[in-house]
Design a protein around this motif. Structure first.
Motif: not given
Length: 801
Positions: A639, A687, A558, A693
């Motif tokens: 995600e 993500n 991230k 991220s």
């Protein structure tokens, strides 16, 4: 239409004699039973209701003009038939005038070659018959069905959710289809312009009304800093005198400040600018409210909401320097010069396990506090700078894992190479290899540095930590202090460039960067392979005719990382005059740090246009637009978790529409209903290996639902709609007729909107004999009243009895 009577002179006398004879015989038959008066009245009534049948024997000749066109271009018309359009007097309300205008359009289309298609608002939503105006709900779907063809809206602007903005998807839907620009709202249509849409608005009553046209506030602010707020107000034409209005600014239920806005005599708009007191960190949805004036009844338009985010003034930066060097000195000087950086810097001069054979207090230097930094304090930093630093030598595996986890969980890493960086131990045995932007071959991963190279006389051994540079055994990204190079801007893919927008900051420095001729000291990055999916090469080093990656952006987990494979950028600050060169170096590092801290205003993901719909007898609906470079990687999947009003939204419940590479529109429903005025926050997390991220959030307020009688006409809503759609706007005065200017505006719009698609051909004429022309006359119904009157006359005795 040309009408001529059919010639019936020969049979007319005989028909009249037959009709009169029949009526005379009928009168004689009734004379004995009904009496003279009743028999005469009944006979006259019989003659009245039989007259239409008799007249049908005398047809009229009609000549009809049949227009011909190469193509009849549809003109879509949406008629607002809500209760506020009904009016008071018969035939004088906006609805009656709208129907008359539709007839005018029909007649003009006969010669222009267009085909009106009228749809009433009540036909699209039954809430109209219950006293509501679902204009915003119907308009979007109706305009979608027009498919780029001309359209006409007849409305007074009222809507059952007036505080909601018009959907952003309507932008440009009424603009010129070819050439020209739409006219300014309220000024009709100028010659030569051909907007696709035309809005005919009906003004309401002349009661006093103040509304907040727009409120503008900075999207970002900082701790302990006031915010600049600008508010624009408008008022109805009923007031022309000088007037003072109070404007309140609230954060939830807390009043932040009150300021006065002044309308000059004869002015319809007032502007006020003020400074809002400092706010706590985080997102804030502020309420801007204009207090009502005497006699004002429409209060729904006195309030708007604006959103801002307060960021911290300072961010923590941990600077770890493997050995004193000129490059480390210049970087530390830049970080110390910026007040927004809370810097903790450590220079490694001795190892933690060194035995000095003396008392610790007698040493002038402190040991490196690895345990405290990498166990307790690491989460408090935003960026970690590893400059010429050997992880394997100074950090235990536990601390190395903590550093890697810090980056993967969203932290920033600035890596600057040097003699102590990217050693064989770091590349093979350290957890750092999990976040490296490149891959090693098997033999490179196991190779160790060979004997040292001859030392460069320009470098002081003391400033190099007392060690010589790495040797070069021909494998791995070893460091060569003698290798000269020139800086070149790489050419990353546009999608990757938009995500790593630090490239734009560095591109602005292309002149001094590419003109720099004293660069020396470079890692052998030509021996490794960059990871394609999660890295972006920003700068190249041109050395010996080869382009070698010099600066690379990556997205481990991230987080974000920026890798600079040279420690020679201090020389950039010494190339020209001191002021100019130092500014170039500072701007170079500023771009890197800003991107790592995610404080750039060009955010990779932005959530805008968050709209909530309560409606009537409907579940709550929401819509949001995702924009930015990261939006191109959006997919309805796990995600990209999404929450709306604190409720997780399942992947299957999201309707996603892609408008462009960098823009998505998400829509869905909520399982529970919300009352008007409640606040709701949408939050989305993304993500992806391409950017790590991202996170975006936006807050909105559920709009209240009003009945049509509580809103009335809202011409300001039509002005906003015309500005959004780029359609022409013509306001119809309260008089019964649109006027010559209005009809000319309508003619110009029809002629321009239909263009050559509706080019008419010479008309044909058709002659017909109409036997039932009597049915189209109003006095047909008067003659038909003879039937019940005859029954009453003949049954009068029974009625009296």
């Amino acid at each position: 239409m040309q009408v001529s009577w059919f010639q019936v002179h020969e049979v007319l006398p005989w028909l009249i004699v037959a009709a009169l004879g029949s009526l005379l015989l009928l009168w004689l038959a009734w004379l004995g039973t009904l009496g003279f008066i009743r028999a005469t009245l009944a006979t006259c009534c019989r003659a009245a209701w039989l007259a239409p049948l008799f007249i049908c024997f005398f047809p009229v000749t009609e000549t009809q003009q049949l227009p011909r066109a190469l193509a009849l271009k549809p003109v879509h018309i949406l008629l607002d038939d809500s209760s506020s359009m009904q009016g008071v007097g018969a035939g004088s309300g906006p609805l009656q005038r709208s129907e008359g205008l539709i007839k005018e359009v029909d007649e003009r289309c006969a010669r222009l070659g267009c085909l009106p298609k009228v749809i009433r608002l009540s036909e699209q939503d039954h809430d109209t018959k219950e006293g509501y105006t679902p204009l915003s709900h119907v308009l979007e779907s109706w305009l979608y069905r027009t498919s780029g063809e001309p359209w006409l809206l007849l409305s007074d602007g009222g809507d059952y959710m007036p505080t909601s903005r018009w959907p952003s998807t309507l932008r440009g839907s009424g603009g010129p289809s070819s050439g020209g620009l739409a006219s300014a709202p309220g000024h009709g249509l100028a010659k030569g312009e051909a907007p696709r849409g035309l809005i005919v608005g009906f003004g309401g009553d002349q009661r006093p009304n103040i509304w907040v046209k727009e409120a503008d506030i900075a999207p970002f602010a900082f701790d302990h800093k006031p915010l600049s707020l600008s508010v624009s107000l408008k008022r109805s034409a009923a007031h022309q005198d000088y007037e003072r209005v109070q404007v309140q600014v609230l954060d939830g239920t807390v009043s932040l400040m009150t300021v006065n806005a002044e309308f000059a005599a004869g002015a319809q708009q007032a502007q006020v600018s003020t400074m809002v007191p400092p706010l706590p960190r985080g997102q804030h949805l502020l309420t801007v409210r204009a207090l009502p004036i005497p006699g004002e009844t429409a209060l729904w338009d006195n309030t708007v909401h604006v959103q801002t985010e307060v960021l911290p003034n300072t961010v923590g930066v941990l600077h770890l320097l493997g050995a004193p060097s000129w490059d480390g000195r210049f970087l530390r000087r830049y970080l110390k010069s910026e007040p927004k950086y809370d810097l903790i810097s450590f220079f490694i001069l001795r190892d933690p396990w060194d035995s000095q054979q003396v008392n610790e207090r007698e040493l002038s230097l402190i040991p490196f506090p690895v345990e405290r930094l990498f166990r307790d304090e690491l989460p408090n930093f935003r960026v970690v700078v590893l400059q010429n630093f050997t992880l394997f030598q100074f950090l235990l595996p536990e601390y190395q894992n903590n550093l890697v986890k810090f980056v993967q969980d969203g932290g920033g890493l600035l890596f600057i190479g040097g003699p102590r960086a990217l050693t064989a131990a770091d590349l093979s045995s350290s957890p750092l290899k999990a976040i490296l932007p490149f891959e090693l071959a098997g033999k490179d991963a196991a190779a160790a540095p060979s004997d040292p190279l001859p030392f460069d006389g320009d470098l002081n051994p003391l400033m190099n930590g007392g060690i010589l540079p790495q040797g070069d055994n021909g494998v791995g990204p070893t460091y060569d202090p003698t290798r000269a190079f020139r800086v070149e801007l790489a050419k990353p893919d546009p999608a990757k460039r938009a995500l790593a927008n630090v490239y734009e900051d560095w591109e602005a420095l292309a002149g001094p960067l590419t003109a720099w001729k004293t660069a020396k000291g470079l890692h052998h990055m030509e021996r490794v392979k960059m990871k394609e999916g999660s890295t972006t090469v920003l700068l190249n080093a041109r050395s010996d005719g080869a382009a070698i990656p010099l600066a690379v952006a990556s997205y481990p987990g991230k987080g974000r990382a920026l890798w600079i494979f040279s420690d020679a950028f201090n020389r950039l600050a010494l190339t020209a005059s001191e002021d100019t060169s130092r500014q170039v170096y500072n701007k170079f590092m500023q771009g890197a740090m800003t991107w790592l801290m995610r404080q750039d205003l060009r955010r990779p993901l932005v959530a805008t246009g968050f709209t909530l719909f309560g409606g009537r007898k409907q579940t709550a609906r929401w819509r949001v637009t995702l924009q930015g470079p990261a939006a191109r990687y959006y997919q309805p999947a796990a995600e990209w978790p999404l929450t709306v009003c604190g409720q997780p939204i399942a992947v299957g419940d999201v309707v996603a529409t892609q408008h462009s590479d960098d823009e998505w529109e998400l829509r869905g429903t909520l399982p529970t209903a919300f009352a008007g005025g409640e606040r709701c926050t949408l939050e989305i997390n993304g993500n992806h290996p391409a950017f790590g991220s991202v996170k975006a959030s936006v807050t909105a307020v559920f709009p209240a639902v009003y009945k049509d009688s509580d809103i009335g006409a809202a011409p300001q809503k039509l002005e906003d709609l015309a500005q959004l759609t780029q359609a022409a706007l013509t306001m119809w005065p309260d008089a019964a007729a649109l006027g010559t200017a209005g009809m000319e505006s309508l003619d110009r719009w029809l002629a321009g909107a239909t263009g050559q698609d509706g080019m008419p051909l010479p008309s044909r004429f058709k002659t017909l004999r109409n036997f039932f022309w009597i049915l189209d006359t109003p006095w047909f119904w008067l003659l038909l009243l003879g039937l019940p009157l005859e029954v009453v006359v003949r049954r009068w005795d029974q009625i009296q009895g």
